[in-house]
Write an enzyme that holds these catalytic residues in place. Sequence first.
Site, short mmCIF file in Angstrom:
data_model
loop_
_atom_site.label_atom_id
_atom_site.label_comp_id
_atom_site.label_asym_id
_atom_site.label_seq_id
_atom_site.Cartn_x
_atom_site.Cartn_y
_atom_site.Cartn_z
N THR D 49 0.89 -1.22 0.03
CA THR D 49 0.17 -0.04 0.06
C THR D 49 1.03 1.31 -0.09
O THR D 49 0.73 2.30 -0.55
CB THR D 49 -0.96 0.11 1.17
OG1 THR D 49 -1.59 -1.32 1.29
CG2 THR D 49 -1.74 1.30 1.23
N TYR D 137 6.81 -12.67 4.46
CA TYR D 137 5.53 -12.27 3.87
C TYR D 137 5.38 -13.23 2.59
O TYR D 137 6.36 -13.04 1.58
CB TYR D 137 5.57 -10.81 3.62
CG TYR D 137 4.52 -10.10 2.86
CD1 TYR D 137 3.19 -10.62 2.74
CD2 TYR D 137 4.55 -9.13 2.21
CE1 TYR D 137 2.39 -10.14 2.11
CE2 TYR D 137 3.67 -8.32 1.53
CZ TYR D 137 2.47 -8.88 1.30
OH TYR D 137 1.59 -8.10 0.70
N LYS D 166 2.97 -13.59 7.29
CA LYS D 166 1.71 -13.09 6.61
C LYS D 166 1.80 -13.70 5.45
O LYS D 166 2.53 -13.79 4.57
CB LYS D 166 2.11 -11.65 6.39
CG LYS D 166 1.07 -10.78 5.78
CD LYS D 166 1.41 -9.36 5.49
CE LYS D 166 0.38 -8.83 4.38
NZ LYS D 166 0.97 -7.23 3.93
#
Lengths: 294, 294, 294, 294
Positions: D49, D137, D166
Amino acid sequence: MSTQSIHGIIGYTITPFDSEGQLDLPALGHSIERLIDGGVHAIAPLGSTGEGAYLSEQEWEAVAEFTLTQVDRRIPTIVSVSDLTTAGTLRRAQFAEAHGADAVMILPISYWKLSDEEIFEHYRAVGDNLGIPIMLYNNPGTSGIDMSVDLIMRIVNAVDNVTMVKESTGDIQRMHQLNLRSQGQLPFYNGCNPMALEAFVAGAKGWCTAAPNLIPDLNGQLYTAVNAGQWDEAKSLFYRQLPLLDFILRGGLPSTVKAGLRLTGLETGAPRPPLSALNAEGCHRLQRILDDLR
Amino acid sequence: MSTQSIHGIIGYTITPFDSEGQLDLPALGHSIERLIDGGVHAIAPLGSTGEGAYLSEQEWEAVAEFTLTQVDRRIPTIVSVSDLTTAGTLRRAQFAEAHGADAVMILPISYWKLSDEEIFEHYRAVGDNLGIPIMLYNNPGTSGIDMSVDLIMRIVNAVDNVTMVKESTGDIQRMHQLNLRSQGQLPFYNGCNPMALEAFVAGAKGWCTAAPNLIPDLNGQLYTAVNAGQWDEAKSLFYRQLPLLDFILRGGLPSTVKAGLRLTGLETGAPRPPLSALNAEGCHRLQRILDDLR
Amino acid sequence: MSTQSIHGIIGYTITPFDSEGQLDLPALGHSIERLIDGGVHAIAPLGSTGEGAYLSEQEWEAVAEFTLTQVDRRIPTIVSVSDLTTAGTLRRAQFAEAHGADAVMILPISYWKLSDEEIFEHYRAVGDNLGIPIMLYNNPGTSGIDMSVDLIMRIVNAVDNVTMVKESTGDIQRMHQLNLRSQGQLPFYNGCNPMALEAFVAGAKGWCTAAPNLIPDLNGQLYTAVNAGQWDEAKSLFYRQLPLLDFILRGGLPSTVKAGLRLTGLETGAPRPPLSALNAEGCHRLQRILDDLR
Amino acid sequence: MSTQSIHGIIGYTITPFDSEGQLDLPALGHSIERLIDGGVHAIAPLGSTGEGAYLSEQEWEAVAEFTLTQVDRRIPTIVSVSDLTTAGTLRRAQFAEAHGADAVMILPISYWKLSDEEIFEHYRAVGDNLGIPIMLYNNPGTSGIDMSVDLIMRIVNAVDNVTMVKESTGDIQRMHQLNLRSQGQLPFYNGCNPMALEAFVAGAKGWCTAAPNLIPDLNGQLYTAVNAGQWDEAKSLFYRQLPLLDFILRGGLPSTVKAGLRLTGLETGAPRPPLSALNAEGCHRLQRILDDLR
């Protein structure tokens, strides 16, 4: 120089590092001379093989400038200028132009998948501010973005200096469609090593490959046979070199080509981590493949 | 007859239905004569194009027997005998052999994905009980099962009468590997229409195609040019027929070929539901493509 | 009976064969009784687990009729009636209705990929000629056809008796979309065993599963905990049975469930070739998983 | 601080640019305060993001340092430090540690696909030289690299400070396997917005999301309901916010979240090209979705 002069065997350079992981420009010079001596028709630095994505901006510029100086217009040079941002891509493209590149190659690399509109604007923003031709490059295997033939034709038609397409999906139908939709007018180039033979029969104008670092004669002979319409000979030459083409593709070009250069007498160091050097078993297999080609 | 005789253009028949949805064998006879008149080198009934998967056992046998009688050994006949069960496949294969088929074609269709071992045993169970050659057929697009080159070579090496491979993935690398691993000794055939040109240059011995129902001359001329080593001519012929090849593949062979037969004067009915006839827009586009080829 | 009554654990039957490969209806009777004794809320014969795709028409009818008679309306019975042709699917659906099925389940199996329009017409043709509810079944893993949520909603809205959806993609987002677009009014059922827990939390009304052949208590306790809002307990129960759910899915339901039935005392034979029985190593692993659940 | 404290709603920051495309740190400060006021349990700058991949090194450091200063340990901060090179990743990780980060997040981004061995060495090289925890991740949608559960467990077991995972594939089975293989001891976090509900029921310890920039209350209420075991409430809250979660995921997080911030009164500029701002139609749709949530 006109786009027309870009054809045949387009040789990709590796980017040598020394034992400290720093650029080794003298080794780059040697590798370029080997490619030119080997008869390639053009030189392409900083591409996938050249670890362009793993260099700092300063390193990138050093390699681009050094390569252009070394080649010195003996043959055309096509500089890969792809960057994650549009601004960075344009900056690199203008740098290449300023230092004498004949063309630049642009792959729409990104972190986020790009929409067709974003890709289109990316090429337009660079094309509108550049005075040399752009080779649009499609390679979803590394970029994660697959440009449809529709999108490619849209870009080619709208951005004047996007005049060439390099296709690396390995799907021969893409080349068919580029050929059909441009009525044979759009020069396309093959970037999938193990499709070299069929791409030529489909009409590819050139073969973008790192293989000439290792087997320039076989690469060149294939192109010569194709041009002479000697397809039995071309087929035979292709199948002969196919084990090497498969090997360097599967093992990752920087790792395998650097290993092959070492095996053939030119030390160019290891790829930059996280990329790793070819392991002992791989080197052994590569040696055997090279031996079989002697 | 020896496997060696199967080469060139292998024409796939459709299976005609009348307006009640029943077999229309006279129309099948006409379509077979058109293919033979058109110069195909072999006939292949009951394949993907022939809606073999949608027929009752009784219908399947009627089509197989009628086709073999109609062809009457003028050219080789290769009967597709794939069934969901091994027992059913063997029964059909033996039926085809008993009625004079030169070879059978087997695709490992299934509901559950099959393991390599299950596929291997499937071919072995049929091969061990059959006296004619088997063409192994790989087409994950319809079967949902993609046989690796490793598996194919294992089957070819272990089952004596699996002597030919039809490859329909559209991935030219599969043919390269079949060629390399068999030292060029395993005859392979191309089942992907828009790859006809490149498959031949890669060494395919034949082209399995429904296109001769509509454009037998262009198909045959391509093969002739290839055999004569006239690759410029072959390329030109290929690109000329490519729009039709693309169209019939994308639209589904039974629907498009039956529509094309109607447009060229032979009524063979609609495909069996859930397959649907080509819609009006599709028929219009097909007509234009055919007009362009006249 | 109303659709409302179909909920909870929907147990799938295997189809037993004797040592000759013929139907073993007495064993089927035993397996049905075990499922009912185990507390399943509905019975589903002739599905993926039941090798429905591998039976002759005569065998299919025998299994359908026997199952309906054996269950005798103690709980709802949902008969899988999928056939390659629309006519065959309708014939089976009407047979099931005539013999007392509460609902039928339809998966759009095919040889050729079907267009959305062809799938729509397939469901409409059956639905318009049937008096009982249809559970639409999406399972691209076996059928090769993935129905989008758009298409599913279109069918549900247009064909009155398509009143339930079984989703087996394993993608929880499909269930979210079915729920959102129907404002929670469309009953959907989960067909992906290792997603049992999350499907319930997303709103699935039932779990279509072959697992109750082996572990009916754990399956039922999970559903009970979910209904009681005891999510910690549900999570614990789910993770406990997950190794078995993973195992039977990965190994192919007919092979693994039949092996598990043998290990738990009910002989139902081997799956029909090309499907193969679970090998010795697999049986050993399955035994250990079952032991861990005791 | 211990890993145990990282849980709940982990809010991702955008990186604001001014109209010249330069960093707008004051706007970043406002957005961080909104997240903290909204009740997030941790802050994560420079992730997907946050356009971390599109920043110069200088910009990256400025954002990292500013964020850590602004948060000032009120809640944990997890800094995304992924870089194409191992050296660059380590440099960023050490920078984050030196400036007070509680943990770093590492995604194995690359140009060339990495082998498992290369990925393993990448994490080890960073982990061995860092004093704070690493959240591994996995997000093949942006990185092009999908780490198997086997590989993840191997890294977690070998590199001491890789203590959290994640998972952003959207495949709930990955979480199941992480849970099963670690006997529930490995904290995993969900990075797929539309799977928020199910990830929690499967045992996720937190939800990594940019949604709290726009709907912090709904995000927080979902977590509260989950923790209270109120699953009917959680389900209702989830389905309520799902249209927004779907929208921001499909439209690309930087574009949609920045548009949403503008619609809710905080100007953070456009994403950096080639990423584009949300178009007018998209903004209109987003406004309606936000209105529906008031």
